[in-house]
Design an enzyme around this catalytic site. Sequence first.
Site, PDB file in Angstrom:
ATOM      1  N   ILE A 477       5.191  81.024  80.245  1.00 26.96           N
ATOM      2  CA  ILE A 477       3.934  81.779  79.978  1.00 26.96           C
ATOM      3  C   ILE A 477       4.014  82.892  80.924  1.00 26.96           C
ATOM      4  CG2 ILE A 477       1.478  82.014  79.614  1.00 26.96           C
ATOM      5  CD1 ILE A 477       1.283  78.945  79.038  1.00 26.96           C
ATOM      6  N   LYS A 581      -6.536  74.822  81.792  1.00 30.63           N
ATOM      7  CA  LYS A 581      -7.631  74.380  81.225  1.00 30.63           C
ATOM      8  C   LYS A 581      -8.447  73.365  82.242  1.00 30.63           C
ATOM      9  CE  LYS A 581      -5.193  72.373  77.915  1.00 30.63           C
ATOM     10  NZ  LYS A 581      -4.042  73.319  78.055  1.00 30.63           N
ATOM     11  N   VAL A 611      -8.132  77.181  75.009  1.00 34.57           N
ATOM     12  CA  VAL A 611      -8.333  76.688  73.592  1.00 34.57           C
ATOM     13  C   VAL A 611      -7.552  77.625  72.648  1.00 34.57           C
ATOM     14  CG1 VAL A 611      -9.647  75.718  71.856  1.00 34.57           C
ATOM     15  CG2 VAL A 611     -10.477  75.539  74.089  1.00 34.57           C
ATOM     16  N   GLY A 666      11.172  70.766  71.893  1.00 33.68           N
ATOM     17  CA  GLY A 666      10.347  71.280  72.797  1.00 33.68           C
ATOM     18  C   GLY A 666       8.751  71.578  72.810  1.00 33.68           C
ATOM     19  N   ASP A 680      -5.599  66.200  76.528  1.00 34.65           N
ATOM     20  CA  ASP A 680      -5.332  67.894  76.492  1.00 34.65           C
ATOM     21  C   ASP A 680      -6.436  68.309  75.392  1.00 34.65           C
ATOM     22  OD1 ASP A 680      -4.015  70.309  77.112  1.00 34.65           O
ATOM     23  OD2 ASP A 680      -3.583  70.124  74.862  1.00 34.65           O
ATOM     24  N   LYS A 684      -9.949  70.543  75.697  1.00 32.81           N
ATOM     25  CA  LYS A 684     -10.247  71.875  74.889  1.00 32.81           C
ATOM     26  C   LYS A 684     -11.736  71.582  74.273  1.00 32.81           C
ATOM     27  CE  LYS A 684      -5.524  72.680  74.076  1.00 32.81           C
ATOM     28  NZ  LYS A 684      -4.376  72.865  72.925  1.00 32.81           N
ATOM     29  N   GLY A 799       2.718  77.867  72.266  1.00 31.88           N
ATOM     30  CA  GLY A 799       3.896  78.756  72.360  1.00 31.88           C
ATOM     31  C   GLY A 799       3.571  79.707  73.235  1.00 31.88           C
TER      32      GLY A 799
END
Length: 819
Positions: A477, A581, A611, A666, A680, A684, A799
């Site tokens: 990222i 998060k 989110v 991936g 996870d 969120k 992504g």
Amino acid sequence: MKILKFGGSSVGNTSRIRNVIEIVYRAMQENNGQVAVVFSAFQGVTDKLIEASTMASTGNCQYKRLFEQLETKHVETVKELISEESQPLVLEKVKQLLNELSGVIHGVYLIKELSPRTLDYVMSFGERLSTTIISEIFINRRIDVEFLDTRELIISDESYGYGKVKFEITNNNIVKYFSEHKKPQIVTGFIASTHKGETITLGRGGSDYTASILGAALKAEEIEIWTDVDGVMTADPRKVKRAFALKSMTYEEAMEMSHFGAKVIHPPTMQPALNKSIPIRIKNTFNPEFIGTVIGRKNGTHPFSIKGISSIDNISLLRIQGSGMVGVPGIAKRIFSALASRSISIIMITQASSEYSLCLALLPKYIEDAKEVIEEELKFEIRDNLINEIIVEDELSIIAIVGENMIKTPGVAGKVFQALGKNGVNVAAIAQGSSELNISAVVAREDEAKALNALHDIFFLSDLTTINLFLIGTGLIGGELLEQIEQQKEYLAKEHFFDVRVVALANTKKMLFNTNGISIPNWKEELNNSKEKMELEAYLDKMVNLNLQNSMFIDCTSSESIIGKYLDILNSSISIVTPNKKANSRDYAYFEQLKHSAQANNVKFLYETNVGAGLPVIGTLNDLMASGDKIHKIEGVLSGTLSYIFNTFSGQKTFSQVVLEAKQKGYTEPDPREDLNGLDVARKILILSRVTGSKLEMSDVQIENLVPEELRTIKSIDEFMEGLKNHDGYYKEKKERAEKNGNVLRYIAKYEDGKAGVTLQEVGPEHPFYNLSGSDNILSITSMRYKNHPMVIKGPGAGAAVTAAGVFADIIRIAYYLT
């Protein structure tokens, strides 16, 4: 007639003197020889003269070493710039002056006394030597000039150290002399004589004053002050890199800027020129073709609402307050008279309209005396508790915003304090004259540079605002974010007027800082070559201590240790953007602390990508609630990984095969259990519930863990993947049951009626989640306004590219807030 004046930096060495000779010769040609050129002492000479005579007065024979340095400097200048055949005569003149100087300082050494009169005489040798040598250089080059010792013309009283000029006799002397001497004059600056013929100096800015006196008496066309900058700058270029030279300003603006620290021209030295409306032009010896800044009666065309920003970097505040000041005449007079009795100068005064308090800004060297003399003056009021204890605050700076256009421009003060507030700069005192020529604010000394840059951006670079980014995490990222910033750099500057600079980078091993901006195309190489090891505390300390305007901290990690520092960062008036998060899904108290800290410090804490990656989820919820809507229910497929798994689980492959395929592509974490356990997704939905006002804790979220219980504690990922095959029948049965009902399986997060959970559910064709495909996320918001037809947000929810774009969008939102 034109007057030129060159300061010490302009004649600091032989190369610079050659340059000055060329400038003066050109001026002589352009003005038919009608020029007078005033020179200061060579650079550093006056300071050495003061130091040598002071040492001599204490009986320190080391003064001789300083004298030898002075002698060498002047003799070597003659040898380098005067032809060999002419050197003996010139050296004789110079050595005669040096011998006289040596005798005076030796006398000081013998009697161990240095009176102001003697010190003035010693200092006069600086200008007398420099001007003698320079006049001889002209003559040696067959340029016909005359040496003028201004002690013959400028007469003052006997206030040694700061002679007060007697203008009537001085002006008569100047007019008479120049009517009889038509050659270009090479003039000593800084010095004059008393009516008794004793040498005296004209104080700070004395050579500028000499030029102004001559210009006024001769009604010169213009006075040129040659220095080492391109003119009067919009701000100190050492503190504001984007400062630039102004074309023009009024005498009053120049005086205001000088009073508050700008290295323009000492205000009293302008007075003779001001009285005769003679323009003063500030020019750069090292860039002679540049037009410079003209100081005059009228203000030229100027596109900005202010003219400049200056500062005094170290001042103290003295606060006097108490009920005994309210409505009592004469208190202020007593205070100012007491300070005047100790020759204490006040830089700034501000008083509450209630008369309850009075605040004075002073140089630190005066503060102890000032406190003592005021306490003595008001001792009875203090004794009777009518006036409180005198308070002193140190380590402060004054920022002054100057410009005559402020009178006609509403909102200037608002822009000043908004810019300071949004950058976390607290204002300790404020003053504005009734003329509205300047607004002065006292700030913490550590905030001076940040305040100057923030104000300079707002007023002078409104077409381009600097945004300083501190990025931790250069993985997928973070790396993608850097690429996007580089791609959009020109567009952001042209269309949004932002100069986005990445000033710091860090990964787990190293960190890199560059306040001018790291070269993004080369960031990997520069970071790898950095000698600074990554230590979180050191990184954050440096970020805070740099104290740059418009700073943002970008956390592109999943680190627990970093989120523990968020409060410290916000309390340092630095905004935060993060896709991490974990901060917002910690205990609710911490979530609230982060929100309130950002509000209290006028900064932003944005986490849109917590989110849905780049999907507009959190911003949309905030907008709905801000406009008065009530959120009834939130449902969503909030994991791109689980979305892909159940969209691909069509029956042609087993559940374990689909999970393995997702891992190989991936889509999952290295250990797929981190996706399958639902934690996870739970984070969120917890964050979304908190955005709507819920106070849920993580323990309140019901989680359906998709990892079979006996596989949750297996350490080997391969063993887990192998063991998952044993549960393919369970998931096949679930899938077939759903198909029989005409439904599909979706892992859905839901918040409704104060409850939150994440479960694997069947949904039918009527449900907005039925046609979900690939790894897309989808969110359904049911509210008071979107009751019968919920609002649906759908798109890629995972992504690096879309997540980085969401982070980038948050950066731009904060940039707009800061400007």
